[in-house]
Design a protein around this motif. Structure first.
Motif, PDB file in Angstrom:
ATOM      1  N   ASN A 207      94.166 -37.600 -10.021  1.00 60.65           N
ATOM      2  CA  ASN A 207      94.850 -37.022  -9.049  1.00 60.65           C
ATOM      3  C   ASN A 207      94.506 -37.518  -7.616  1.00 60.65           C
ATOM      4  O   ASN A 207      94.985 -37.162  -6.583  1.00 60.65           O
ATOM      5  CB  ASN A 207      94.981 -35.481  -9.379  1.00 60.65           C
ATOM      6  N   TYR A 208      93.031 -37.534  -7.655  1.00 57.41           N
ATOM      7  CA  TYR A 208      92.493 -37.991  -6.432  1.00 57.41           C
ATOM      8  C   TYR A 208      92.800 -39.157  -5.658  1.00 57.41           C
ATOM      9  O   TYR A 208      93.299 -39.334  -4.496  1.00 57.41           O
ATOM     10  CB  TYR A 208      91.007 -38.048  -6.649  1.00 57.41           C
TER      11      TYR A 208
ATOM     12  N   ARG B 165      83.146 -33.396  -7.363  1.00 52.25           N
ATOM     13  CA  ARG B 165      84.550 -32.757  -8.108  1.00 52.25           C
ATOM     14  C   ARG B 165      85.079 -31.982  -7.271  1.00 52.25           C
ATOM     15  O   ARG B 165      86.290 -31.919  -6.957  1.00 52.25           O
ATOM     16  CB  ARG B 165      84.088 -32.092  -9.396  1.00 52.25           C
TER      17      ARG B 165
ATOM     18  N   VAL C 187      90.632 -32.599  -1.706  1.00 48.05           N
ATOM     19  CA  VAL C 187      91.588 -33.588  -1.199  1.00 48.05           C
ATOM     20  C   VAL C 187      92.900 -33.351  -1.822  1.00 48.05           C
ATOM     21  O   VAL C 187      94.052 -33.418  -1.378  1.00 48.05           O
ATOM     22  CB  VAL C 187      90.990 -34.970  -1.499  1.00 48.05           C
ATOM     23  N   ILE C 188      92.734 -33.123  -3.204  1.00 50.88           N
ATOM     24  CA  ILE C 188      94.016 -33.137  -4.036  1.00 50.88           C
ATOM     25  C   ILE C 188      94.734 -31.458  -3.646  1.00 50.88           C
ATOM     26  O   ILE C 188      96.142 -31.471  -3.478  1.00 50.88           O
ATOM     27  CB  ILE C 188      93.798 -32.734  -5.689  1.00 50.88           C
ATOM     28  N   GLY C 189      94.066 -30.413  -3.087  1.00 54.71           N
ATOM     29  CA  GLY C 189      94.636 -29.528  -2.671  1.00 54.71           C
ATOM     30  C   GLY C 189      94.744 -28.357  -3.609  1.00 54.71           C
ATOM     31  O   GLY C 189      95.732 -27.342  -3.633  1.00 54.71           O
ATOM     32  N   VAL C 190      93.890 -28.396  -4.716  1.00 55.52           N
ATOM     33  CA  VAL C 190      93.904 -27.425  -5.498  1.00 55.52           C
ATOM     34  C   VAL C 190      92.526 -26.547  -5.853  1.00 55.52           C
ATOM     35  O   VAL C 190      91.396 -27.278  -5.343  1.00 55.52           O
ATOM     36  CB  VAL C 190      94.055 -27.672  -6.839  1.00 55.52           C
TER      37      VAL C 190
ATOM     38  N   LEU D  72      90.300 -26.919 -11.652  1.00 58.47           N
ATOM     39  CA  LEU D  72      91.094 -28.187 -12.568  1.00 58.47           C
ATOM     40  C   LEU D  72      92.601 -27.297 -12.998  1.00 58.47           C
ATOM     41  O   LEU D  72      93.565 -27.929 -13.202  1.00 58.47           O
ATOM     42  CB  LEU D  72      90.368 -28.187 -13.727  1.00 58.47           C
TER      43      LEU D  72
ATOM     44  N   ILE E  51      91.351 -36.584 -15.459  1.00 56.82           N
ATOM     45  CA  ILE E  51      92.327 -35.772 -14.655  1.00 56.82           C
ATOM     46  C   ILE E  51      92.055 -35.799 -13.131  1.00 56.82           C
ATOM     47  O   ILE E  51      92.833 -35.964 -12.244  1.00 56.82           O
ATOM     48  CB  ILE E  51      92.825 -34.423 -15.337  1.00 56.82           C
ATOM     49  N   ILE E  52      90.886 -35.079 -12.710  1.00 58.97           N
ATOM     50  CA  ILE E  52      90.715 -35.118 -11.364  1.00 58.97           C
ATOM     51  C   ILE E  52      90.648 -36.395 -10.637  1.00 58.97           C
ATOM     52  O   ILE E  52      91.292 -36.575  -9.445  1.00 58.97           O
ATOM     53  CB  ILE E  52      89.198 -34.158 -11.300  1.00 58.97           C
TER      54      ILE E  52
ATOM     55  N   LYS F  50      82.911 -41.586  -7.846  1.00 52.17           N
ATOM     56  CA  LYS F  50      83.627 -41.486  -6.458  1.00 52.17           C
ATOM     57  C   LYS F  50      83.729 -42.550  -5.811  1.00 52.17           C
ATOM     58  O   LYS F  50      84.623 -42.977  -5.101  1.00 52.17           O
ATOM     59  CB  LYS F  50      83.359 -40.294  -5.924  1.00 52.17           C
TER      60      LYS F  50
ATOM     61  N   GLU G 208      88.708 -33.236 -18.169  1.00 51.89           N
ATOM     62  CA  GLU G 208      88.567 -32.738 -16.758  1.00 51.89           C
ATOM     63  C   GLU G 208      88.362 -33.728 -15.713  1.00 51.89           C
ATOM     64  O   GLU G 208      89.185 -33.665 -14.798  1.00 51.89           O
ATOM     65  CB  GLU G 208      87.639 -31.733 -16.682  1.00 51.89           C
TER      66      GLU G 208
ATOM     67  N   LEU H  42      95.663 -28.190 -11.713  1.00 47.86           N
ATOM     68  CA  LEU H  42      96.595 -29.378 -12.126  1.00 47.86           C
ATOM     69  C   LEU H  42      96.935 -29.285 -13.487  1.00 47.86           C
ATOM     70  O   LEU H  42      97.699 -30.102 -13.965  1.00 47.86           O
ATOM     71  CB  LEU H  42      95.344 -30.553 -12.162  1.00 47.86           C
ATOM     72  N   LEU H  43      96.905 -28.195 -14.221  1.00 53.74           N
ATOM     73  CA  LEU H  43      97.261 -28.006 -15.586  1.00 53.74           C
ATOM     74  C   LEU H  43      98.486 -27.082 -15.876  1.00 53.74           C
ATOM     75  O   LEU H  43      98.859 -26.684 -16.919  1.00 53.74           O
ATOM     76  CB  LEU H  43      96.087 -27.495 -16.366  1.00 53.74           C
TER      77      LEU H  43
ATOM     78  N   ALA I  47      96.571 -38.737  -4.607  1.00 54.19           N
ATOM     79  CA  ALA I  47      96.635 -38.071  -3.204  1.00 54.19           C
ATOM     80  C   ALA I  47      96.232 -38.928  -2.253  1.00 54.19           C
ATOM     81  O   ALA I  47      96.757 -38.803  -1.111  1.00 54.19           O
ATOM     82  CB  ALA I  47      95.604 -36.590  -3.468  1.00 54.19           C
TER      83      ALA I  47
ATOM     84  N   TYR J 288     101.447 -33.227  -9.628  1.00 51.46           N
ATOM     85  CA  TYR J 288     100.234 -33.510 -10.329  1.00 51.46           C
ATOM     86  C   TYR J 288     100.311 -34.239 -11.528  1.00 51.46           C
ATOM     87  O   TYR J 288     101.174 -33.827 -12.478  1.00 51.46           O
ATOM     88  CB  TYR J 288      99.390 -32.076 -10.501  1.00 51.46           C
ATOM     89  N   CYS J 289      99.535 -35.348 -11.644  1.00 54.50           N
ATOM     90  CA  CYS J 289      99.557 -35.940 -12.959  1.00 54.50           C
ATOM     91  C   CYS J 289      98.407 -35.312 -13.820  1.00 54.50           C
ATOM     92  O   CYS J 289      97.630 -34.778 -13.570  1.00 54.50           O
ATOM     93  CB  CYS J 289      99.295 -37.477 -12.633  1.00 54.50           C
ATOM     94  N   MET J 290      98.287 -36.091 -15.094  1.00 58.37           N
ATOM     95  CA  MET J 290      97.373 -35.852 -16.058  1.00 58.37           C
ATOM     96  C   MET J 290      96.103 -36.973 -15.633  1.00 58.37           C
ATOM     97  O   MET J 290      95.819 -36.963 -14.618  1.00 58.37           O
ATOM     98  CB  MET J 290      97.667 -35.780 -17.228  1.00 58.37           C
TER      99      MET J 290
ATOM    100  N   SER K 144      86.914 -24.272 -14.990  1.00 58.76           N
ATOM    101  CA  SER K 144      87.353 -25.073 -13.625  1.00 58.76           C
ATOM    102  C   SER K 144      86.438 -26.197 -13.425  1.00 58.76           C
ATOM    103  O   SER K 144      85.695 -26.399 -14.337  1.00 58.76           O
ATOM    104  CB  SER K 144      86.886 -23.944 -12.668  1.00 58.76           C
ATOM    105  N   ALA K 145      86.539 -26.769 -12.431  1.00 57.96           N
ATOM    106  CA  ALA K 145      85.543 -27.845 -12.337  1.00 57.96           C
ATOM    107  C   ALA K 145      84.169 -27.809 -12.483  1.00 57.96           C
ATOM    108  O   ALA K 145      83.260 -28.388 -13.096  1.00 57.96           O
ATOM    109  CB  ALA K 145      85.581 -28.496 -11.042  1.00 57.96           C
TER     110      ALA K 145
ATOM    111  N   GLU L 154      84.799 -31.934  -3.871  1.00 58.33           N
ATOM    112  CA  GLU L 154      85.339 -32.743  -2.773  1.00 58.33           C
ATOM    113  C   GLU L 154      86.727 -33.024  -2.947  1.00 58.33           C
ATOM    114  O   GLU L 154      87.560 -33.175  -2.443  1.00 58.33           O
ATOM    115  CB  GLU L 154      84.557 -33.662  -2.363  1.00 58.33           C
ATOM    116  N   MET L 155      86.844 -33.760  -4.470  1.00 59.71           N
ATOM    117  CA  MET L 155      88.069 -34.264  -4.724  1.00 59.71           C
ATOM    118  C   MET L 155      89.139 -33.271  -4.994  1.00 59.71           C
ATOM    119  O   MET L 155      90.343 -33.546  -4.703  1.00 59.71           O
ATOM    120  CB  MET L 155      87.939 -35.281  -6.056  1.00 59.71           C
ATOM    121  N   LEU L 156      88.864 -32.118  -5.595  1.00 62.80           N
ATOM    122  CA  LEU L 156      89.844 -31.047  -5.819  1.00 62.80           C
ATOM    123  C   LEU L 156      90.230 -30.588  -4.311  1.00 62.80           C
ATOM    124  O   LEU L 156      91.520 -30.420  -4.289  1.00 62.80           O
ATOM    125  CB  LEU L 156      89.244 -29.879  -6.417  1.00 62.80           C
TER     126      LEU L 156
END
Lengths: 124, 450, 487
Positions: free
Chosen positions: C362-363, B21, B27-30, B33, C358-359, C435, C355, B36-37, C366, C379-381, B4-5, B23-25
């Protein structure tokens, strides 16, 4: 935009008849879709072209398209001005921007083309 | 393996921290990592990899220092007489200095010309220099290397002439037809060998491919062969050594259609074979059949001069399967090295350099030719050579080279596949008279005990 | 004449226009050998017209030119599919080490054991990362790696007397080199559609795959930045008809340590060392495009391949090699840099690369999806494909948005690619960017969206603040001026 005295193909070429000589070019729609025309590649005079067959290429900065002859026959003249100054195709597509002249082999081929009123709705 | 992240390591090349990381996850809503896979088949996710753990920069330096130390080179006290397509030349400090400019090194292909005028103007300078050197009308911004430039030139000749048979002179480096074969294998192209003294050629040839100086270092009769090609409706493709152009007539003087070269001699390290840059020039009439990137001059909306990639419809990103080539690079950075190198040498320097190579190579040849059992051979069209020449040795070149290596001398190339006991010797400005004398003396001793 | 006082004005005269007879930037040593006879004068040329400038002029000219460029060292460069990541400086230093930069490609193997060992180790690492253990580092760029891969596919079929296979199936979203390389390899290109999710249309692929299929060329992840959810089915369809699967590795930066291509049924792939493995793009090359294959296909690899034997390391020619696709052994200096990159990151570092890539993508997706359309709403890669279709309707094209980004010191995304997406803006941030940089980019993209309504001329006419404004590409192509001439 689409003069009534011309015939049109679905590949966006036009034909103007003078006796049995067909003058051929691309339509306003074609030149606008391409953008600034930078190069045209035309065949040698004396070669034959079949109806709807490829006779050359037309290029803009970032696209290239095949040119298809709306009628078949022997090519009797190509437009040197369009080769030397391709911008004429944008500026006067039905005038100085013509591309080739073909000695029409079979007049009935004109029946396969559209008139202005039929062509214009296909552009929408 | 869990992933994971929060398994991400912090590394100097990766700025994100664990909290960023997370924080970004969010925002993405997961949650992690793996959220997303989902499209990667789960049974194949996070495979086991046999890769070592990472090293610090200091450790890297040590590891690579020891790798480099395992190789024999001038820096470890060896002298070398190898050429055959890659040449030892002094590289001026200006080249190394400009190569430090990250603005050149870390830029992308100039697809946004407003943000790449530096790269583009250098490319325009490069095209100018290649034209001045070769005497040709137009040049592209660079190919991968010499042999691929030659192969693409022959294929271009086939397109221009609409013929499929390509002639290559028998005196050419075999790497040229070999690369051409790999490039043309499935394009219905036939490659035939043409003798250097041929007075007739097949009437359906697309081109004669001529290397001059040829593989054996000798100048070919470009004028006669080009006329022969033209009489038969074929083009002439000439592969040159750019250093030789400081002294010998440019192919443009002989109505040649396409000129190619290996750009490496112009300021590029030998670096075990690459990266180099292929030089490619032709007559203006054929420009729309030319492969590769081309840079042109134009103006901006305020009327100021600027440079852009031009004639792009020839290229793969527009014409796709009908492109002139699949190439999508100009090997720009190596082109920069060539440009700075030739600008630094200038009009006088390129002449002095060619002269120095010629003088030293001819001195070496005359000394070696005087040794018992050794003789300098002529295999080309007239025996005039530039900075490489062929020697026949009293015994196998492999034995001689092994004995030379014991004396920290890397001998010439073993060309016994083309000539019994043949050695191809190259001498450039980087060999001092003392180096040459040491080589000659070593050959003399080895020859005497043969 | 009055001289204008602008420190920012740039002298863009070409070298030949700066040339002054008699000036020089360099001196060659005098000859130390007895004078030799020159050849007949009929062989000799007059002067070569190269510039005559001083050494300082050389340095200043090229230094000033460099400042007209955007680059990774100076700018954020979210150029999709190009993987504009940080190019570590140590890699450049190591590639220039004496013993690496000054060795000749034809030196006897025993004098270059370190160099060949390095190539072998890099081959092994790339084979491990992709799950395709047969590796040749010979290809000089991605397009060459791809062409080599197709030669291998053809050689494989030919060796089985299966020479009727002359079709390459290529998705409509593919990069232009795919069909161009296929044509070079004598293959007929057949296009397979993408479905409405941006995936390869499985039904369409099944219709197209048959006994003529030589190879299916698939970019993984796709040029839409998506991982094919049906990948195992796609590769099976091709294998069931006897074809091979080629993966374009342009987007390998998304997969390091997360999945091996070989495990998915891929037979051949290439990797761009100048993308995933951080070697500098150099303003358009040099690249390096190693080709990786299954054990079964290794005998067809282009030469040379580094091997370890009882007598040490050697450069070998595989048994049924497709031959030489270039002069020597590939881009050695690039291989040195890529190997240094892998050694610096190690296993955990490589996984972290993908990793974070990809994050980050997607950030961005979003944070921009309310303002910009997405090519695919999932979700993208490692990259996200936005569409400026909404902005286009309001009068501003993707091109204008890309140009406007330049005013903010941000390089444009990849535009109008893939071709199946209207007004595509392909954004690949890479793991290298912080970021803060991503947030700045997001804020700028949102502001430009506002400008589409509030100040459209600002966007239409961008860039405003660069060495040149938009350039007349039509005249450049109509009346090509391709070199300096005296006039």
């Amino acid at each position: 935009m689409y003069p009534d005295d011309l015939k049109y193909s679905k590949e966006h070429e036009w034909v103007r008849m003078n006796g049995n000589i067909a003058e051929i070019g691309v339509t306003v729609f074609a030149q606008e879709s391409l953008g600034d025309v930078v190069f045209v590649d035309l065949p040698d005079v004396g070669t034959d072209v079949a109806q709807f067959a490829k006779f050359g290429e037309i290029e803009s900065v970032k696209a290239v398209s095949d040119l298809f002859s709306p009628v078949g026959g022997k090519i009797v003249e190509v437009n040197a001005a369009a080769i030397d100054s391709p911008e004429v195709v944008n500026e006067e597509p039905y005038g100085t921007g013509w591309l080739i002249k073909v000695e029409l082999a079979d007049a009935s081929q004109l029946d396969d083309l559209m008139d202005s009123a039929t062509y214009q709705p296909t552009l929408e | 393996m869990a992933s994971s992240a929060n398994t991400s390591v912090n590394h100097p090349y990766i700025p994100s921290t664990d909290s960023e990381r997370a924080e970004m996850l969010e925002v993405i809503g997961v949650d992690s990592l793996d959220g997303l896979l989902g499209d990667i088949p789960i049974e194949h996710r996070h495979p086991k990899l046999d890769i070592d753990a990472g090293l610090s920069e200091q450790e890297l330096s040590t590891v690579f220092g020891s790798i480099a130390a395992e190789n024999a080179s001038s820096s470890s006290g060896y002298i070398s007489f190898l050429g055959a397509g890659s040449y030892s030349h002094y590289i001026p400090s200006t080249v190394r200095s400009i190569l430090q400019r990250g603005e050149f090194v870390t830029a992308y292909t100039p697809y946004q010309p407003e943000a790449a005028q530096g790269t583009l103007q250098v490319g325009f300078e490069f095209q100018t220099i290649i034209c001045q050197l070769t005497g040709m009308e137009v040049a592209n911004a660079g190919m991968y290397d010499g042999p691929t430039a030659f192969a693409e030139a022959c294929l271009m000749a086939a397109r221009v002439t609409k013929r499929t048979k390509i002639g290559v002179l028998s005196t050419a480096d075999r790497r040229l037809p070999d690369t051409l074969l790999a490039y043309s294998k499935y394009q219905g192209i036939e490659i035939v060998e043409i003798s250097t003294d041929a007075t007739e050629i097949p009437d359906d040839l697309a081109c004669i491919g001529i290397q001059s100086p040829n593989f054996f270092g000798e100048i070919e009769d470009i004028e006669r062969l080009t006329n022969l090609a033209h009489e038969n409706g074929a083009l002439s493709v000439v592969h040159v050594n750019p250093t030789a152009l400081g002294m010998f007539k440019a192919p443009g003087e002989f109505d040649v259609d396409i000129v190619t070269a290996e750009g490496q001699p112009l300021g590029v390290p030998m670096a075990f074979g690459g990266p180099y840059v292929g030089l490619f020039a032709c007559k203006k009439a054929h420009i729309r059949q030319m492969p590769g990137r081309i840079i042109g001059r134009t103006t901006d909306t305020k009327g100021r001069a600027g440079y852009v990639l031009t004639l792009q419809t020839r290229e793969q990103h527009i014409r796709r399967e009908r492109a002139t080539s699949n190439i999508c690079t100009s090997t720009q950075l190596i082109g920069l090295m060539v440009t700075v190198y030739t600008a630094t040498l200038g009009k006088q320097g390129i002449k002095d350099l060619a002269s120095l190579c010629y003088q030293k190579a001819h001195y070496a040849a005359s000394e070696i030719n005087g040794l018992a059992g050794f003789s300098v051979e002529s295999l080309g069209s007239g025996g005039t050579f530039f900075h490489e020449f062929v020697v026949t040795c009293p015994e196998s070149v492999s034995k001689i080279n092994a004995a030379l290596l014991d004396k920290k001398i890397i001998g010439g190339l073993d060309i016994s596949d083309r000539l019994d006991n043949g050695m191809l010797v190259c001498v450039t400005e980087t060999s001092s008279k003392a180096d040459i004398d040491k080589f000659v003396q070593a050959l003399s001793q080895i020859g005497a005990s043969a | 004449m009055t001289i204008s006082a602008h420190a920012g004005d740039i002298d863009r005269r070409l070298l030949m226009d700066r040339s002054v007879t008699g000036r020089k930037a360099f001196t060659l040593p005098d000859s130390d050998v007895p004078e030799q006879n020159l050849p007949d004068s009929s062989f000799l040329r007059d002067d070569v017209e190269l510039p005559e400038v001083s050494q300082l002029e050389v340095i200043r000219y090229f230094s000033v030119l460099s400042q007209l460029n955007f680059s990774i060292d100076t700018n954020f460069y979210p150029l999709g599919s190009c993987t504009m990541k940080y190019n570590p400086k140590i890699n450049d230093e190591l590639s220039n080490l004496p013993g690496l930069a000054d060795i000749h490609p034809l030196q006897p193997d025993e004098t270059v054991q370190g160099a060949i060992r390095l190539l072998k180790n890099l081959q092994d690492d790339l084979g491990e990362i992709t799950g395709l253990p047969g590796v040749s580092l010979a290809p000089l760029a991605g397009a060459q790696g791809e062409y080599a891969g197709l030669l291998i596919a053809r050689a494989y079929h030919n060796a089985r007397n299966d020479s009727v296979r002359t079709v390459a199936i290529i998705p409509d979203s593919a990069h232009g080199t795919n069909p161009a390389s296929a044509a070079m390899a004598g293959l007929d290109v057949v296009t397979v559609r993408s479905d409405d999710q941006g995936n390869v249309d499985v039904v369409n692929l099944r219709e197209l795959a048959n006994e003529n299929t030589a190879v299916f060329m698939l970019t993984i992840p796709s040029t839409l930045g998506l991982f094919e959810p049906n990948i195992l089915e796609l590769t099976k369809i091709i294998h069931d008809v006897g074809g091979l699967v080629y993966a374009d590795g342009a987007n390998l930066n998304a997969l390091l340590g997360l999945v091996k291509l070989g495990d998915l049924g891929v037979d051949i792939c290439h990797s761009n060392l100048h993308k995933t493995f951080s070697t500098p793009h150099g303003g358009g090359g040099p690249g390096s495009g190693p080709v990786m294959v299954t054990d079964e296909l290794a005998k067809f690899l282009p030469k040379p391949v580094a091997e370890k034997t009882d007598d040490g390391y050697v450069l070998a020619t595989p048994e049924m090699s497709v031959g030489s696709i270039n002069g020597f052994h590939g881009s050695f200096s690039i291989a040195v840099r890529a190997y240094a990159y892998i050694k610096a990151l190690g296993l955990e570092g490589l996984q972290s690369v993908s990793e974070n890539a990809i994050i980050s993508a997607n950030y961005i997706q979003a944070k921009l999806r309310d303002k910009y359309d997405l090519a695919a709403d999932r979700y993208c890669m490692h990259e996200t494909v936005l569409s400026a279709a909404r902005q286009k309707k309001r009068g501003v094209a993707g091109l204008d948005i890309a140009k406007r980004l330049l005013d903010f010191g941000i390089h444009a995304p990849t535009m109008y690619f893939p071709m199946i997406v209207d007004e595509a803006l392909m954004v690949e941030p890479t793991e290298s960017e912080s970021k803060e940089t991503l947030d700045h980019f997001i804020a700028v993209m949102r502001q430009i969206d506002d400008e589409v309504d509030s100040a459209p001329e600002l966007v239409h006419e961008a860039p405003h603040d660069l060495p040149v404004t938009r350039l007349d590409e039509a005249t450049a192509a109509r009346k090509p001026v391709l070199r300096w001439t005296a006039d």
